[in-house]
Design an enzyme around this catalytic site. Structure first.
Site, PDB file in Angstrom:
ATOM      1  N   LYS A 238      43.767  34.985  52.618  1.00  0.00           N
ATOM      2  CA  LYS A 238      44.535  34.734  53.849  1.00  0.00           C
ATOM      3  C   LYS A 238      43.672  34.031  54.890  1.00  0.00           C
ATOM      4  O   LYS A 238      44.160  33.213  55.667  1.00  0.00           O
ATOM      5  CB  LYS A 238      45.144  36.037  54.373  1.00  0.00           C
ATOM      6  CG  LYS A 238      46.264  36.546  53.457  1.00  0.00           C
ATOM      7  CD  LYS A 238      46.960  37.762  53.997  1.00  0.00           C
ATOM      8  CE  LYS A 238      48.086  38.214  53.068  1.00  0.00           C
ATOM      9  NZ  LYS A 238      47.604  38.748  51.795  1.00  0.00           N
TER      10      LYS A 238
ATOM     11  N   CYS B 255      51.069  44.642  50.298  1.00  0.00           N
ATOM     12  CA  CYS B 255      51.620  44.155  49.021  1.00  0.00           C
ATOM     13  C   CYS B 255      52.229  45.325  48.253  1.00  0.00           C
ATOM     14  O   CYS B 255      52.065  45.441  47.040  1.00  0.00           O
ATOM     15  CB  CYS B 255      50.570  43.411  48.210  1.00  0.00           C
ATOM     16  SG  CYS B 255      49.032  44.305  48.001  1.00  0.00           S
TER      17      CYS B 255
END
Length: 337
Positions: A145, A265
């Protein structure tokens, strides 16, 4: 012969699924997600149908690679683009489970692309990064990210924090593999407990990303050590406490008027919607930011489950769109307390 080999390899994959975890997920997610869970489960337990996106590295751009991806039938993420989708970010998706080989880490050579679950770009895009802003990636390893953030804009300062020392090494190597030296100079890497960041750097950042430690549904399903898996499941109820503490720290580190994005997630409501509801109920200066437009724009590439929240999205794995799980929530710190 090919069919026989395929069946054998599928049997091998099926053997690796951790029954303790699958049974636990079965109970929880069939209740939380209803009929959708059957499709999600079938995809999660079949790695051969997982999809991988190719995020091009703008710091070592290859026209040939981009041309090759197009010829192979890849298309760019978010073809119906978001108003804040940066032109500098190029991510290619295939509708089939085609996986490019990973590039090897070589000191002094920047990699051309990063393989990732395309849904993990949604928290990055939700942050709406602009050039010159001060950004905190609170739980940054393995670094995907952070790499994606740097494809969007040139921050004035990027602080990548990771508490786990092994994961920190992985983060440093990822940054070294993708980011040129001059830009590395505006990146600080630290090993602080994320829960202490707010006190260490109060109201320092324009944007904060909290990609929190969570029940990583894909990985947990393939735990090779069933005792360890059973211990993880027993400890699972402690995760929301940690996630809330990390968010409280992130809120302290965020300047008034700044944006905060929380992501996981996992499909777990306790670690997703419930965590965000707790934060919204306990802060008068933290406001939900509506991101339903992102779901509308992305519906071509992703399948979303209803969250009951305007500020929260949940990407669920689906046939031909085997991305996620990925929960994304967007919050803003107001000027008044």
């Amino acid at each position: 012969m090919l069919t026989r080999l395929k069946t054998k390899s599928e049997r091998k994959l099926a053997k690796q699924i951790c029954k303790v975890v699958l049974d636990h997920f079965e109970k929880q997610y069939s209740k939380e997600l209803g009929d959708a869970w059957n499709t999600i489960r079938d995809i999660l337990i079949t790695p051969s149908c997982w999809q991988y996106a190719v995020l091009l590295n703008r710091f070592n751009y290859s026209f040939e690679l981009e041309k090759d991806l197009r010829l192979k039938g890849y298309h760019t993420l978010l073809q119906g683009s978001l108003p804040y989708y940066p032109k500098s970010m190029k991510c290619y998706l295939s509708r089939t489970p085609d996986r490019m080989p990973s590039e090897r880490h070589q000191i002094g050579n920047l990699k051309k692309y990063y393989l990732l679950n395309a849904a993990s770009l949604l928290p990055v895009l939700a942050l709406e990064l602009r050039d010159g802003e001060k950004v905190l990636d609170l739980c940054a390893a393995p670094g995907g990210k952070s790499i994606a953030l740097l494809q969007c804009a040139y921050p004035g300062y990027l602080h990548c924090n990771e508490h786990d020392s092994l994961r920190l090494r992985w983060l440093r190597q990822t940054l070294e593999s993708f980011i040129p030296q001059p830009l590395v100079n505006v990146i600080k890497v630290s090993e602080l407990d994320g829960r202490e960041m707010g006190d260490a750097q109060p109201e320092m950042f324009d944007k904060v990303l909290v990609d929190a430690p969570c029940s990583n549904d894909r990985n947990w399903l393939f735990s090779s050590d069933s005792q360890k898996a059973a211990w993880r499941i027993s400890q699972r109820s402690n995760l929301p406490v940690l996630q809330i503490e990390l968010l409280r720290s992130a809120i302290k580190a965020l300047r008034p008027g700044g944006l905060l994005v929380y992501s996981t997630c996992t499909l777990s409501k306790a670690e997703n919607q419930d965590v965000i509801s707790e934060i919204l109920n306990s802060y008068s200066n933290i406001m939900p930011v509506d991101i339903k437009e992102m779901a509308r724009t992305c519906s071509q590439d992703f399948t979303f489950a209803p969250t009951g929240q305007e500020c929260g999205l949940l990407v669920i794995p689906d046939k031909g769109k085997a991305w996620g799980p990925m929960y994304v929530a967007k919050l803003k710190k107001s000027w008044t307390t």
